[in-house]
Design an enzyme around this catalytic site. Sequence first.
Site, PDB file in Angstrom:
ATOM      1  N   HIS A 121      -9.728   8.886  -0.473  1.00 21.41           N
ATOM      2  CA  HIS A 121      -9.903   8.337  -1.818  1.00 21.41           C
ATOM      3  C   HIS A 121      -9.552   9.389  -2.877  1.00 21.41           C
ATOM      4  O   HIS A 121      -8.797   9.116  -3.814  1.00 21.41           O
ATOM      5  CB  HIS A 121     -11.361   7.867  -1.982  1.00 21.41           C
ATOM      6  CG  HIS A 121     -11.686   7.341  -3.341  1.00 21.41           C
ATOM      7  ND1 HIS A 121     -11.721   6.000  -3.605  1.00 21.41           N
ATOM      8  CD2 HIS A 121     -11.976   7.969  -4.504  1.00 21.41           C
ATOM      9  CE1 HIS A 121     -12.034   5.827  -4.873  1.00 21.41           C
ATOM     10  NE2 HIS A 121     -12.195   7.006  -5.445  1.00 21.41           N
ATOM     11  N   GLU A 122     -10.087  10.590  -2.698  1.00 23.19           N
ATOM     12  CA  GLU A 122      -9.821  11.656  -3.673  1.00 23.19           C
ATOM     13  C   GLU A 122      -8.360  12.109  -3.625  1.00 23.19           C
ATOM     14  O   GLU A 122      -7.792  12.464  -4.652  1.00 23.19           O
ATOM     15  CB  GLU A 122     -10.767  12.840  -3.450  1.00 23.19           C
ATOM     16  CG  GLU A 122     -12.242  12.503  -3.590  1.00 23.19           C
ATOM     17  CD  GLU A 122     -12.602  11.807  -4.884  1.00 23.19           C
ATOM     18  OE1 GLU A 122     -12.005  12.117  -5.935  1.00 23.19           O
ATOM     19  OE2 GLU A 122     -13.484  10.939  -4.842  1.00 23.19           O
ATOM     20  N   HIS A 172      -6.335   9.900  -5.897  1.00 22.03           N
ATOM     21  CA  HIS A 172      -6.392  10.386  -7.287  1.00 22.03           C
ATOM     22  C   HIS A 172      -5.450  11.580  -7.465  1.00 22.03           C
ATOM     23  O   HIS A 172      -4.679  11.640  -8.429  1.00 22.03           O
ATOM     24  CB  HIS A 172      -7.814  10.841  -7.641  1.00 22.03           C
ATOM     25  CG  HIS A 172      -8.814   9.754  -7.812  1.00 22.03           C
ATOM     26  ND1 HIS A 172      -8.709   8.767  -8.766  1.00 22.03           N
ATOM     27  CD2 HIS A 172      -9.971   9.504  -7.153  1.00 22.03           C
ATOM     28  CE1 HIS A 172      -9.748   7.967  -8.688  1.00 22.03           C
ATOM     29  NE2 HIS A 172     -10.538   8.384  -7.707  1.00 22.03           N
TER      30      HIS A 172
END
Length: 152
Positions: free
Chosen positions: A67-68, A71
Site C-alpha cells: 500500500h505504501e 503511494h
Amino acid sequence: MTDEQVQKIVEELSIQHFNRPFIHQAYFNSRLKTTGGRYLLNSHHIELNKKMYDHFGMEELRGIILHELCHYHLHLLGRGYKHQDPDFKQLLNQVGAPRFCSRIEEVKKKAASAVHVYHCINCNQLYRRKRKMDVKKYCCSICGGSIELVCN
C-alpha cells in the site's frame, strides 16, 4: 524483525510488484498508533507500525508495505498518489494491496470508569457523573434542592 530486514523486504517487494527500485529508507516507527504505515512526501521514506507486524504477522505487513509503495511510486511518477485518486485505486488492485489495514482492538482501561450517582433530596432527580462532584457547591437543576451522593 529489525529495520534492516524491513528495508530488504520493501526493496524486494518494490522490484517484484512494481518493477522499480525503492531507493529510500523504510523502518519501524513505534509512535504510530492508528495507522499501519505512512509514506512521507518530503523525504520519500516509509514508516511502518511494528505493532501491526507483532499482532497480525508477515502477511499483514506485506499488504501495508505494498500500500505504501503505491503511494511512493505514484508520487515519484507525478501521478495521483492520494487515496481518492483513480490512479492509486487502480494500482492497489493491480498489485493486490489492501486499501485499509486491519485494526488492533486495544482494551483501554479507564481510570474514571466508576459512575457516581447523585440525587436531589426534594424531587429525587438522578445525576450520573464520571467524576466526583462537590455536593455543597451544586444544587438540583429542576427544583434547586440539595444534592446528595447515592453510590459511587
